[in-house]
Scaffold this motif. Sequence first.
Motif, short mmCIF file in Angstrom:
data_model
loop_
_atom_site.label_atom_id
_atom_site.label_comp_id
_atom_site.label_asym_id
_atom_site.label_seq_id
_atom_site.Cartn_x
_atom_site.Cartn_y
_atom_site.Cartn_z
N ASP A 169 7.52 11.10 6.61
CA ASP A 169 7.09 10.77 5.07
C ASP A 169 8.64 10.63 4.42
OD1 ASP A 169 6.91 13.49 7.43
OD2 ASP A 169 6.49 14.54 5.76
N ILE A 170 9.29 11.07 5.30
CA ILE A 170 11.01 10.95 4.39
C ILE A 170 11.68 9.56 4.14
CG2 ILE A 170 13.25 11.70 5.06
CD1 ILE A 170 11.31 14.60 4.93
N SER A 171 11.58 8.76 5.27
CA SER A 171 11.44 7.30 4.86
C SER A 171 10.59 6.98 3.61
CB SER A 171 12.42 7.03 5.81
OG SER A 171 11.07 6.80 6.53
N GLN A 219 14.58 0.39 6.34
CA GLN A 219 14.85 2.32 5.71
C GLN A 219 14.39 3.28 6.94
OE1 GLN A 219 16.50 3.40 3.25
NE2 GLN A 219 15.56 5.07 2.85
N ALA A 220 13.25 2.93 7.62
CA ALA A 220 13.06 4.29 9.13
C ALA A 220 14.40 4.75 9.70
CB ALA A 220 11.84 3.54 9.73
N TYR A 221 15.23 3.18 9.62
CA TYR A 221 16.60 4.25 10.76
C TYR A 221 17.81 4.62 9.42
CZ TYR A 221 14.04 1.32 13.96
OH TYR A 221 12.64 0.71 14.16
N LEU A 222 17.85 3.45 8.62
CA LEU A 222 19.11 4.33 7.95
C LEU A 222 18.75 5.72 7.15
CD1 LEU A 222 19.36 0.29 6.44
CD2 LEU A 222 20.66 1.97 8.11
N ARG A 223 17.13 5.77 6.45
CA ARG A 223 17.15 6.77 6.10
C ARG A 223 17.26 8.19 6.64
NH1 ARG A 223 17.91 10.44 1.93
NH2 ARG A 223 16.05 11.41 1.20
N GLN A 280 0.91 -1.10 0.24
CA GLN A 280 0.51 0.04 -0.32
C GLN A 280 1.22 1.34 0.08
OE1 GLN A 280 -3.41 -0.45 3.19
NE2 GLN A 280 -2.82 1.94 3.13
N SER A 281 0.24 1.94 -0.53
CA SER A 281 0.98 3.34 -0.85
C SER A 281 0.98 4.50 0.91
CB SER A 281 0.86 5.06 -1.66
OG SER A 281 -0.40 4.41 -1.92
N PHE A 282 2.44 5.52 1.12
CA PHE A 282 2.65 5.99 2.17
C PHE A 282 1.41 6.51 2.37
CE2 PHE A 282 4.32 9.17 4.99
CZ PHE A 282 4.47 7.94 5.64
N ALA A 283 0.93 6.78 2.98
CA ALA A 283 0.24 7.07 4.17
C ALA A 283 0.90 8.30 5.38
CB ALA A 283 -1.66 6.80 4.27
N THR A 284 0.47 9.83 6.15
CA THR A 284 1.19 9.94 7.31
C THR A 284 0.41 9.45 8.40
OG1 THR A 284 -0.76 11.82 7.02
CG2 THR A 284 1.27 11.58 5.59
N LEU A 285 0.26 9.35 9.44
CA LEU A 285 -0.17 9.14 10.43
C LEU A 285 -1.45 10.17 10.46
CD1 LEU A 285 0.83 8.03 13.28
CD2 LEU A 285 1.76 9.56 14.25
N ASP A 286 -1.64 10.77 10.24
CA ASP A 286 -2.98 11.44 10.01
C ASP A 286 -4.13 10.99 9.53
OD1 ASP A 286 -2.44 14.12 12.03
OD2 ASP A 286 -1.99 15.32 10.32
N VAL A 287 -3.54 10.49 8.68
CA VAL A 287 -4.39 9.56 7.79
C VAL A 287 -4.79 7.97 8.19
CG1 VAL A 287 -5.04 8.40 5.54
CG2 VAL A 287 -3.51 10.23 5.67
N VAL A 288 -3.85 7.60 8.80
CA VAL A 288 -4.00 6.98 9.14
C VAL A 288 -4.85 6.62 10.50
CG1 VAL A 288 -2.70 3.86 10.84
CG2 VAL A 288 -1.61 5.56 8.03
N ASN A 289 -3.96 7.39 11.21
CA ASN A 289 -5.39 7.94 12.87
C ASN A 289 -6.98 8.08 12.68
OD1 ASN A 289 -3.05 7.04 14.78
ND2 ASN A 289 -2.59 8.90 15.02
N LEU A 290 -7.09 9.04 11.41
CA LEU A 290 -8.47 9.29 11.41
C LEU A 290 -9.58 7.99 10.76
CD1 LEU A 290 -10.12 11.64 11.53
CD2 LEU A 290 -9.68 11.80 9.03
#
Length: 239
Positions: free
Chosen positions: A153-155, A163-167, A63-73
């Motif tokens: 949203d950067i990684s 990737q979250a840590y390495l980015r 699934q494409s990336f979605a921000t925490l705002d979108v996920v949380n809502l």
Amino acid sequence: MTKPEVLFFDVLGTVVDWRGSIAAEVSSFLARNNAAHIDAGALADAWVGRYDSSVEPIRRGLQSFATLDVVNLSNLEGTLEEFGLKISELPHAELVHLNQAWHRLKPWPDSVKGISNMKERFVVAPLSDGHTRLLVNMAKHGGLPWDTVIGADISRTYKPMPQAYLRACEVLGVKPHNAMLIAAHDYDLRAARECGFKTALVVRENARDPSKTGEPASNEDWDFSVGNLIELANILLAA
């Protein structure tokens, strides 16, 4: 042990009291919407309890990336329905305001001073599943003294994916072995260590992640284990 150059911090639970903050905001929301009979703490935990499974398709690239705002809502709407509240009968502005509570989380009492002290010698930055604007708003709201802010949203993935840590290391131009993750969650520290980070556990009694019910109690040998961020600052600055 080589001294780290950059200290990365998990935020939700480690730096800020998400459970206390969200439960308080949920309580106010319920009172305003004639639902004060609902347990605000239980609803807050149920809301967060949906998180891990909802971002797993993003972690796996399904699934494409979605921000925490979108996920949380999306998770908030499902949780409110689960507790017997009909979304169609609630003002949309109320839902948006409650969802924005994640931008207003309150720091633990030791967080601002502890991070400020560490900032004297190290680069300090969040390494969180929160997106950049959320983390900026949270920092302004709580006075968190980051040197810079690097959101998920950067990684474009979520922890504990490597990737979250390495980015984050790439963005700050630091090798993983010259970075440290400070967190209250073993799964987060474990993933960071596998990427080459140094690790520091901060014991927070009220930081358990309801979406990871199978996570065992901490029993691993992290580089540091402390009760708060001021204690960790004293150790690192004395080294």
